[in-house]
Design a protein around this motif. Sequence first.
Motif, short mmCIF file in Angstrom:
data_model
loop_
_atom_site.label_atom_id
_atom_site.label_comp_id
_atom_site.label_asym_id
_atom_site.label_seq_id
_atom_site.Cartn_x
_atom_site.Cartn_y
_atom_site.Cartn_z
N TRP A 118 3.09 -4.71 -0.93
CA TRP A 118 4.48 -5.10 -0.69
C TRP A 118 5.02 -5.84 -1.90
CZ3 TRP A 118 7.92 -3.20 2.24
CH2 TRP A 118 9.14 -3.86 2.39
N GLU B 47 8.79 -7.63 -3.67
CA GLU B 47 10.20 -7.98 -3.58
C GLU B 47 10.75 -8.22 -4.98
OE1 GLU B 47 10.06 -9.85 0.95
OE2 GLU B 47 10.50 -11.16 -0.77
N GLU C 256 7.14 -8.04 6.62
CA GLU C 256 8.16 -7.14 6.04
C GLU C 256 7.64 -5.70 6.01
OE1 GLU C 256 10.71 -10.29 5.76
OE2 GLU C 256 11.09 -8.13 5.55
#
Length: 448
Positions: free
Chosen positions: A225, A227, A335
């Motif tokens: 993951w 961001e 998320e």
Amino acid sequence: MTIFQFPKDFRWGTATASYQIEGAAQEGGRGVSIWDTFARTPGKVFNGDNGDVACDSYHRYEEDIELMKKLGINTYRFSIAWPRIIPDGDGEINREGLDFYHRFVDALLDAGIEPFLTLYHWDLPQTLEDDGGWGNRRTVDAFVKYAEVIFKEFSGKINFWLTFNEPWCIAFLSNMLGIHAPGNKDLQTAINVAHGLLVAHGKSVQSFRRMGITGQIGIAPNVCWAEPYSKSPEDQAACDRSIALNTDWFLDPIYKGSYPQFLVDWFAEAGATVPIQDGDMEIISEPIDLLGINYYTMGINRFNPEAGVLQSEELNMGLIKTDIGWPVESRGLYEFMHYLQKYGNVDVYITENGACINDDLENGKINDDRRISYYEQHLAQIHRIINDGINLKGYMAWSLMDNFEWAEGYRMRFGLVHVDYRSLVRTPKESFYWYQSVIKNNWLEIRN
Ligand SMILES: N=NNCCOCCOc1ccc(-c2cn(C[C@@H]3NC[C@@H](O)[C@H]3O)nn2)cc1
């Protein structure tokens, strides 16, 4: 004090893998794997460590199962070593290898522990690698033969099946970055490996259905993951590429019957194409029953044209890190699980989650508080995920015990149980007793 109650049928477990714990590398008729070869190649594995002895679980599995019973788990994820079953990859079947795993699985079942099997956790027979590895359809067909042998032998005893562990690691970490076995550093080779293992996955799922094997079958991707560092579209696109190569590159073919076009185009710019043959995508997209998800950490990434083939640079944001250098950030799991919903609310098991904390024995105890804190944070996210209605059905901590951590050798410790690699004595860490309490209560207590 906050109490997070888990569903009554939630599965609690731990995970290991054959090459990382078994040892007995030259016993029981076992053939040579690519990790035997890679570990003996100077400079590839820290300290020149290898899996010749590891945790000696080949001989000590009854002791390991006693630890599992003490821990209170109802599910144990492990892998079968293909080189124990068909030592030269696609030739004669080694009955001694099958008999070993029958003894092990029977002992698990006698202990009331559900076996959760991974067919391939990276120990490819060397003979197949010598003949082109996963990029050669011979290896694909050999895997299907191996899988069908295991299906036939263990149908009725095993009800949870995974074809491949962490396909991104098998393909890209091992054949583009060269960090894991066999150590290739070529994008086209990595794409060929990824496609070959996907075809092998699909064909083995078709065999599973045709043979009427008991239980459910799936695959276990690892999560990356990420961001964006800034709100720029370039940084977001860099994150999209990193996430997709670990997940969508494998799950789009399985759930949609096609590769993510934006990444196909990206690789085409780098001169690499996917070697799709007629019928491949239909085979790969044979429906599956479950997903295993392996989550450890997340990144803050930005676009950087110098940062590898994906041009996606992970930044050091000063977060607390585990001893292997991975930031402790559990919200990436939350998320990601919502990101995963684009494939539908499929049954998911967290098949790996844990922390590398290298605390050692002090006065007979291992006070691995940092590992407990890591697990508290991640189980709290799992409780949120379940509360959001996502079909998260179980959790397997990586790992039951310290073991061979691939290129890091034995210096990196992920276990709930400490292993002294000289004496092979197992010592439960404080995190073992913490996890034991979570399982017994089926709830998580968070100190406010
Ligand atoms: N993405 N780009 N990376 C750029 C550069 O990466 C450099 C290093 O990369 C990685 C990435 C991931 C891993 C890894 C290890 N485990 C733990 C095992 N899981 C299966 C089980 O056997 C555990 O032992 N999970 N993942 C290692 C190294």
